[in-house]
Scaffold this active site. Structure first.
Site, PDB file in Angstrom:
ATOM      1  N   HIS A  38      -6.436 -43.185 -29.975  1.00  0.00           N
ATOM      2  CA  HIS A  38      -6.657 -42.490 -31.254  1.00  0.00           C
ATOM      3  C   HIS A  38      -8.085 -41.945 -31.348  1.00  0.00           C
ATOM      4  CE1 HIS A  38      -6.244 -42.439 -35.843  1.00  0.00           C
ATOM      5  NE2 HIS A  38      -7.558 -42.474 -35.709  1.00  0.00           N
ATOM      6  N   GLU A  39      -9.042 -42.795 -31.032  1.00  0.00           N
ATOM      7  CA  GLU A  39     -10.443 -42.358 -31.142  1.00  0.00           C
ATOM      8  C   GLU A  39     -10.750 -41.256 -30.138  1.00  0.00           C
ATOM      9  OE1 GLU A  39     -11.948 -43.260 -33.700  1.00  0.00           O
ATOM     10  OE2 GLU A  39     -10.728 -45.002 -34.229  1.00  0.00           O
ATOM     11  N   HIS A  67      -9.866 -38.045 -31.565  1.00  0.00           N
ATOM     12  CA  HIS A  67     -10.956 -37.485 -32.395  1.00  0.00           C
ATOM     13  C   HIS A  67     -12.061 -36.902 -31.511  1.00  0.00           C
ATOM     14  CE1 HIS A  67      -9.444 -38.985 -36.178  1.00  0.00           C
ATOM     15  NE2 HIS A  67      -9.676 -40.261 -35.931  1.00  0.00           N
TER      16      HIS A  67
HETATM   17  N1  ARG Z   1      -8.574 -46.271 -38.530  1.00  0.00           N
HETATM   18  C1  ARG Z   1      -9.220 -45.999 -37.283  1.00  0.00           C
HETATM   19  C2  ARG Z   1      -9.720 -44.566 -37.250  1.00  0.00           C
HETATM   20  O1  ARG Z   1      -9.291 -43.706 -37.977  1.00  0.00           O
HETATM   21  C3  ARG Z   1      -8.356 -46.341 -36.069  1.00  0.00           C
HETATM   22  C4  ARG Z   1      -6.873 -46.301 -36.224  1.00  0.00           C
HETATM   23  C5  ARG Z   1      -6.231 -46.751 -34.920  1.00  0.00           C
HETATM   24  N2  ARG Z   1      -4.837 -47.087 -35.035  1.00  0.00           N
HETATM   25  C6  ARG Z   1      -4.205 -47.853 -34.158  1.00  0.00           C
HETATM   26  N3  ARG Z   1      -2.911 -48.083 -34.270  1.00  0.00           N
HETATM   27  N4  ARG Z   1      -4.809 -48.398 -33.167  1.00  0.00           N
HETATM   28  O2  ARG Z   1     -10.599 -44.214 -36.496  1.00  0.00           O
HETATM   29 ZN    ZN Z   2      -9.027 -41.956 -36.955  1.00  0.00          ZN
END
Ligand code: ARG
Ligand code: ZN
Ligand code: CA
Length: 316
Positions: free
Chosen positions: A228-229, A232
């Site tokens: 996820h990161e 970004h």
């Molecule tokens: N809330 C965090 C973000 O927006 C990470 C979300 C990751 N989710 C997961 N299922 N690992 O950066």
């Molecule tokens: Zn995120």
């Protein structure tokens, strides 16, 4: 904001704290959060300052949760760059340096095998191996650094961390992935490609050490916080950016979504006037790791465009 997902917006050093979807661990809400009620991860000090300045990069914004106005500003910067259509067809290899930061008693010290499993998860996720599109990105582990220091373990996850900048290797094309203690509410955070020019030392991804494969973080230890990161880091917003309103997450083939998903609410439809059900299985949502299985073709193109515009060949 659901009961299960609460956020803290600012902590001591003006840090944007990105809350995990964990019940009841965090309870403080802030003004910054009220400005962005759909977001679990509220923009922090620098982000708020950036909006006042009308620019993003006075200091790098961190964490993937940004206001809709900031997202629009990032998009404006992307569009300033001329990215040829062919850039999307290339295969791209991202050099990776993993910085394992641990406590002096060994907490958070990850084996090389674990680090390799994390990089394998990235390759499988970006290669379409869980069911999504092959994004064309591959990740190659170049080095592992190890730092056993209580202070660094606690501070590497913070905005403006000098320890983090000191460890960083390579140029904008190198993914610096730090593992450290981010506390109990935070899973990970990242900078955006557009931030690099203003603050190269901050560029990278930080994940809590318990989120790596087998790391023990309940519902979040298959390694998809790094997935996820890294999304970004390659320019993707959350699937619920802008809620049900245009332009959403600036990706055409992800359905609109009013707010983040927690757990795995398959089939939910929070934007009934928009086509498609919510992309709860998308890596850029907040679902549990086991629920996440795809980037879309549109997200792959968006990442390719950012790679070309801000990362490929822009190094020293
Ligand atoms: N809330 C965090 C973000 O927006 C990470 C979300 C990751 N989710 C997961 N299922 N690992 O950066
Ligand atoms: Zn995120
Ligand atoms: Ca979309």
């Amino acid at each position: 904001m659901g009961e299960r997902a609460r956020a803290i917006g600012r902590t001591g050093a003006g840090l944007a704290a990105c809350a995990a979807a964990l019940a009841g661990l965090l309870g403080t809400t802030t003004a910054a959060q009220e400005e962005a009620p759909r977001e679990v991860c509220a923009p922090g000090g620098a982000a708020a300052d950036a909006r006042i300045d009308g620019r993003i990069g006075g200091r790098a914004s961190e964490g993937g949760a940004i206001s809709d106005a900031q997202a629009a500003e990032y998009e404006r910067r992307l569009r300033q760059e001329r990215v040829p259509q062919q850039a999307r067809d290339e295969r791209r290899t991202v050099p990776v340096v993993v910085h394992v930061v641990s406590a002096e008693d060994g907490t958070g010290d990850l084996s090389e095998a674990t680090v390799r499993r994390q990089v394998d998860v990235l390759n499988r996720a970006f290669g379409g191996g869980y069911g999504g599109a092959d994004t064309g990105f591959r990740f190659e582990l170049r080095d592992i650094t190890r730092t056993a220091d209580d202070g660094a373990f606690a501070s590497v996850g913070r905005r403006g961390s000098a320890e983090r900048a000191g460890l960083r290797r390579g140029g904008p094309e190198t993914l610096n992935l730090y593992t450290a203690d981010l506390g109990h509410g935070i899973l990970g955070r990242s900078t955006f490609p557009q931030d690099y020019a203003d603050d190269p030392g901050a560029d990278g991804v930080v994940v809590d050490h318990r989120t790596v494969p087998g790391g023990g973080r309940e519902n979040f230890d298959l390694g998809h916080t790094a997935t996820h990161e890294t999304g970004h880091w390659l320019g993707l917003f959350h699937t619920f950016q802008n809620g049900c309103s245009s332009p959403g997450d600036y990706v055409a083939d992800t359905a609109y979504e009013r707010e983040q998903a927690t757990g795995c609410p398959t089939g939910r439809d929070t934007c009934p006037d928009r086509s498609g059900t919510d992309p709860v299985d998308n890596f850029m949502n907040y679902s549990d790791d086991a629920c996440m299985e795809r980037f879309t073709g549109g997200q792959a193109d968006r990442m390719a465009d950012h790679w070309y515009a801000f990362r490929a060949g822009k190094g020293a």
